[in-house]
Design a protein around this motif. Sequence first.
Motif, mmCIF file in Angstrom:
data_model
loop_
_atom_site.group_PDB
_atom_site.id
_atom_site.type_symbol
_atom_site.label_atom_id
_atom_site.label_comp_id
_atom_site.label_asym_id
_atom_site.label_seq_id
_atom_site.Cartn_x
_atom_site.Cartn_y
_atom_site.Cartn_z
ATOM 1 N N THR A 19 0.915 -1.136 -0.036
ATOM 2 C CA THR A 19 -0.040 -0.235 0.163
ATOM 3 C C THR A 19 0.812 1.122 -0.003
ATOM 4 O O THR A 19 1.981 1.226 0.194
ATOM 5 C CB THR A 19 -0.927 0.084 1.171
ATOM 6 O OG1 THR A 19 -0.141 0.063 2.459
ATOM 7 C CG2 THR A 19 -1.527 -1.347 1.370
ATOM 8 N N THR A 20 0.297 2.445 -0.223
ATOM 9 C CA THR A 20 0.893 3.572 0.072
ATOM 10 C C THR A 20 0.860 4.311 1.073
ATOM 11 O O THR A 20 -0.146 4.257 1.907
ATOM 12 C CB THR A 20 0.617 4.597 -1.157
ATOM 13 O OG1 THR A 20 -0.638 4.748 -0.992
ATOM 14 C CG2 THR A 20 0.758 4.137 -2.702
ATOM 15 N N GLN A 21 1.846 5.067 1.778
ATOM 16 C CA GLN A 21 1.840 5.697 3.154
ATOM 17 C C GLN A 21 0.926 6.793 3.045
ATOM 18 O O GLN A 21 0.179 7.167 4.274
ATOM 19 C CB GLN A 21 3.160 5.666 3.583
ATOM 20 C CG GLN A 21 4.036 4.544 3.879
ATOM 21 C CD GLN A 21 5.283 4.798 4.470
ATOM 22 O OE1 GLN A 21 5.852 6.018 4.436
ATOM 23 N NE2 GLN A 21 5.914 3.789 4.761
ATOM 24 N N ILE A 22 0.838 7.445 1.983
ATOM 25 C CA ILE A 22 0.115 8.740 1.835
ATOM 26 C C ILE A 22 -1.365 8.460 1.292
ATOM 27 O O ILE A 22 -1.470 7.682 0.280
ATOM 28 C CB ILE A 22 0.837 9.580 1.148
ATOM 29 C CG1 ILE A 22 2.363 9.784 1.494
ATOM 30 C CG2 ILE A 22 0.081 11.073 1.148
ATOM 31 C CD1 ILE A 22 3.062 10.833 0.767
ATOM 32 N N ASN A 23 -2.251 8.957 2.099
ATOM 33 C CA ASN A 23 -3.788 8.960 1.395
ATOM 34 C C ASN A 23 -4.283 7.507 1.497
ATOM 35 O O ASN A 23 -5.123 7.352 0.589
ATOM 36 C CB ASN A 23 -3.743 9.680 0.304
ATOM 37 C CG ASN A 23 -3.547 11.204 0.177
ATOM 38 O OD1 ASN A 23 -3.723 11.841 1.233
ATOM 39 N ND2 ASN A 23 -3.026 11.641 -0.906
ATOM 40 N N SER A 24 -3.809 6.636 2.358
ATOM 41 C CA SER A 24 -4.311 5.370 2.305
ATOM 42 C C SER A 24 -4.683 5.028 3.664
ATOM 43 O O SER A 24 -4.327 5.543 4.544
ATOM 44 C CB SER A 24 -3.352 4.197 1.996
ATOM 45 O OG SER A 24 -2.688 4.341 0.796
#
Length: 370
Positions: free
Chosen positions: A189-194
């Motif tokens: 997953t992405t750390q930002i906006n997740s």
Amino acid sequence: MLRWPARLWAPGRRASASLPARLLSRKSSSPWTPPWKAGPRPEARPGGAELLRLREDDLPPSRRREVLFGLAPCALALRAARRDVARLLLLKGGAGSAARAELARAAEALGVPVQPMGRRELDALCGGQVHQGVCMEVAPLLPTACREDREEGPAARRLWLVLDEIQDPRNLGAVLRTAHFLGVDKVVTTQINSCPLTPVVSKASAGVMEVMDVFATDDLPGLLKDKAQQGWLVAGTVGCPGSGTVQCSNVPIASCQEFLWDRSTLLVLGNEGFGLSHEIRSLCHILLTIQPGRELIPEVESLNVSVAAGILLYSIISQRKGHRDWLQKETSSVACDSPQSSTSSEEPESRTSQGLGLWEPTVAAEPAKV
């Protein structure tokens, strides 16, 4: 007619007249200060403002607590032993008491305190979620940092699922459950906006989040570029043609049924609302789509991201055995090297281009049923 003596009202009138004018007027600009609050205020304690601004997120993970709920998430969290468990909270009596009693014995064997509670208290703890009579105070579960691993070459034919800004916790939980069931090698997953790994995600995944490693990256474009240099195929996802999704003209689009999984692949799923960003789409070698079975109206022209993930993953991973059989067929035909085998029209033809495979296995005709 009865008349009250004047002396009964006179003290009240004299008392009103003796009050200060600032108490009688509601339009006074300066508020009245009681005598016991008059005088200089004590000096502020050093560091008081910083202490007031201290948020719970700034505390170390070991000191924070969250309420995990549901029978499967709590049971798997105890079994995996990846969280720091403070106490197990169980509903007193009712249906499912045998399963809760077994869970209580497992918790006591691990030294976890078990406390019975009423239904209203459990409902309040988990915010009205479906807890099945089981809640547990635990430390948060954080994703693992995705580090570069160059030992995994493209010859291994691995499949990673990359989630770009998936924000709905129930979508994330359903995707994790599907990926674990179908045998995806890694979820990133992405750390930002997740969406973080919350108790709602754990419940939606039926507890799979407690036993599955979820990785996170703060540089998704860099990860895609590194894997592409190693020979991996980067496959993005888009809506079906005509759905209004902005397409990237220089990246080919193919149906997931035509995709041939012949090397290690990164399957990238985008946000629920806007899908993949233009930057991520431009880094993909191919864009996969799911063809609808009928003409769609604008209001229902797309699938939920968790449902789409299940269809895409199954269409890819179902080739694992079929691709192995096809390779054995091709190897045996090359070893024989006979003119009949090379010119026979019954042999399937294979064609691959950037993950596109248009070969379909020959199916023998079934005998007629009488």
